[in-house]
Design an enzyme around this catalytic site. Structure first.
Site, PDB file in Angstrom:
ATOM      1  CB  SER A 152      -0.877  -0.021   1.141  1.00 26.23           C
ATOM      2  OG  SER A 152      -1.883   1.007   1.071  1.00 26.23           O
TER       3      SER A 152
ATOM      4  CD  GLU B 281      -4.992  -4.768  -3.752  1.00 28.87           C
ATOM      5  OE1 GLU B 281      -5.070  -4.230  -2.644  1.00 28.87           O
ATOM      6  OE2 GLU B 281      -3.990  -5.303  -4.121  1.00 28.87           O
TER       7      GLU B 281
ATOM      8  CG  HIS C 177      -5.652  -2.464   0.124  1.00 24.99           C
ATOM      9  ND1 HIS C 177      -4.431  -2.571  -0.567  1.00 24.99           N
ATOM     10  CD2 HIS C 177      -5.152  -1.577   1.409  1.00 24.99           C
ATOM     11  CE1 HIS C 177      -3.784  -1.532  -0.238  1.00 24.99           C
ATOM     12  NE2 HIS C 177      -3.876  -1.176   0.787  1.00 24.99           N
TER      13      HIS C 177
END
Length: 506
Positions: A197, A328, A424
């Protein structure tokens, strides 16, 4: 002497001697400073050298975390934080095979945490590096400054070397690794820097920064690429908005004079505003990226956009593994309970906001028969925010002569982890082989697959150790991708029609 915490192990590093703990053949050294505390005369300034200490410094417990706010409530169970007070927050943690200490021969993994440049630390429990050390990799996790403390950009910063302080912290940590990792058994010529990320966005950006040149041999970017940088104009807009909320002038000096707690709260409030009321007329590109604190292409610390730098050959000699997770965006729709509230008009409007034309959206629908509008929107947002930027990263590196491998993480199924699926951050506990820790269960599920753990962790170990994850590099001709589930499936151009739908858009 054996204690309840294991066997003490001492290592000499920059700054002095640290005493870690050996348990079961793995030694850990926690909370080791790599730079001076970023407060007082060092506040909102580039990182200063570590301050030496006398005697032996205890390194058996995590050190202070960088000042930060809280995740929104819906994400807190999924992304549990460590909050440890103290000024020596520019610290790192090391796990290494005890019998390798002092040998200087093992590959090294340096982990840069995520958290939207607002949250996170190197002491998140899922980042425990024991499994890597058991597999012959020295694992290092780091802290860096966050939000305004790390990513404020004001008039006068361009050319002054004061931009992107969080990235400068990361460079300082990598320099510390170069100087000290041999004492822990690591080879400074075999360093892989990795992140997820915001950590992956950081790693991507580091590869375009002159100050980081020569510090790493390899990189892994998980669910974050080069798309999420700010222009100086946007950076100044964020600083002006923050300063207005604080009632001070939009200068670094004025904002640095604000009490730390007040600044942290105001920066968190600004992010909440951007993410909950993303008005394009007010916020421009931030209404889509949702990251008001992020690397700024300032012209000095970061001379140009990373994709431009890669296409021109920057870091071409660094081997890179780049990828994302299949689902995600489900994190951002499932956690707040919004995915079932998405109706057809919301889907059409959302896809249009990201630039996807009607025929492209129809393709996503056809490929998901029976899927709800929320499920389809999650797929669209996943590709805009994560999958396509990863592909553009690989394409730019190919143009500049770099070698890049691509992966996609496809587990678990949404039914196994509360509807999240391969959302995610879900891959992290699998990569670190910490998926069975109770704190990882909200993300990974209560019964994570041992085979998926072995596949993900083993792939990372293979790349860090050999420079090859086990399949062919990515090229625009083949688009070869390793799809990670209970095993690795090698696929050329997975979901290629959907990828192509973004050509000229993203």
């Amino acid at each position: 002497m054996t204690t309840a915490q294991g066997v003490p192990v001492e290592v000499q590093v920059t700054g002095g001697t640290v005493r870690g703990v050996d348990e079961g053949g793995v030694s850990r050294f926690l909370g080791v400073p790599y730079a001076a505390p970023p407060f007082g005369e060092h506040r909102m300034a580039p990182p200063a050298p570590v301050q030496p200490w006398g005697g032996v410094r205890d390194a058996s417990a995590y050190g202070p975390t960088a000042p930060k706010g809280d995740y929104p409530p819906q994400y807190q169970p999924l992304l549990p934080e460590q909050v440890i007070p103290g000024e020596e927050c520019l610290n790192l943690n090391v796990w290494t095979p005890t019998d390798a200490v002092g040998t200087g021969r093992l590959p090294v993994l340096v982990w840069v945490h995520g958290g939207s440049f607002m949250n996170g630390s190197g002491s998140v429990l899922e980042y425990d590096g024991t499994a890597f050390a058991r597999d012959g990799v020295v694992c290092v996790t780091i802290n860096y400054r966050l939000a305004a403390e790390g990513f404020l950009f004001t008039d006068g910063d361009a050319g002054a070397g004061r931009a992107n302080l969080g990235l400068q912290d990361q460079v300082a940590a990598l320099r510390w690794v170069q100087e000290n990792v041999a004492a822990f058994g690591g080879d400074p010529a075999r360093v892989t820097v990795a992140g997820e990320s915001a950590g992956a966005m950081s790693v991507t950006t580091l590869l375009a920064m002159p100050s980081a040149e020569g510090l790493v041999a390899q990189a892994i970017t998980q669910s974050g690429a080069a798309a999420h940088t700010l222009t100086p104009e946007t950076g100044r807009q964020v600083a002006a908005t923050l300063a207005d909320a604080l009632g001070v002038a939009p200068t670094r000096e004025a904002i640095a004079a604000v009490p730390l707690g007040t600044l942290v709260e105001a920066a968190s409030d600004l992010v909440v505003e951007v993410q909950t009321a993303p008005d394009p007329a007010r916020w421009g590109s931030l209404a889509l990226s949702l990251l008001p604190f992020a690397p700024v292409v300032d012209g000095t610390v970061l001379p140009r956009h990373p994709l431009e730098a890669f296409a021109a050959g920057a870091s071409a000699g660094v081997r890179v593994l780049v990828g994302s997770n299949r689902e995600e965006a489900r994190l951002f729709l499932v956690a707040p309970g919004a995915i079932d509230l998405v109706d057809e008009p919301t889907l059409v409007g959302g896809a249009g906001a990201y630039g996807l034309q009607a025929e492209g959206l129809d393709l996503y629908r056809r490929n998901r028969p029976g899927a709800s509008p929320g499920d389809v929107l999650a797929a669209v947002v996943t590709d805009w925010f994560f999958a396509v930027p990863a592909i553009r990263h690989a394409e730019a590196r190919e143009a500049g002569g770099g070698t890049t491998w691509a992966y996609r993480f496809d587990c678990p199924h949404p039914a196994e982890n509360g509807g999240l699926g391969a959302a995610h951050a879900v891959e992290i506990p699998y990569v670190f082989a910490t998926a069975h820790q109770p704190s990882a269960h909200p993300l990974a599920g209560a019964s994570p697959s041992d085979d998926v753990v072995a596949t993900a962790h083993g792939t990372w170990v293979a790349f860090v150790t050999t420079g090859d994850p086990g399949w062919a590099p990515y090229t625009s001709a083949t688009r070869t991708t390793g799809v990670l589930t209970e095993r690795v499936s090698v696929v050329d151009d997975p979901d290629g029609a959907e990828r192509a739908a973004w050509d000229g858009i993203r």
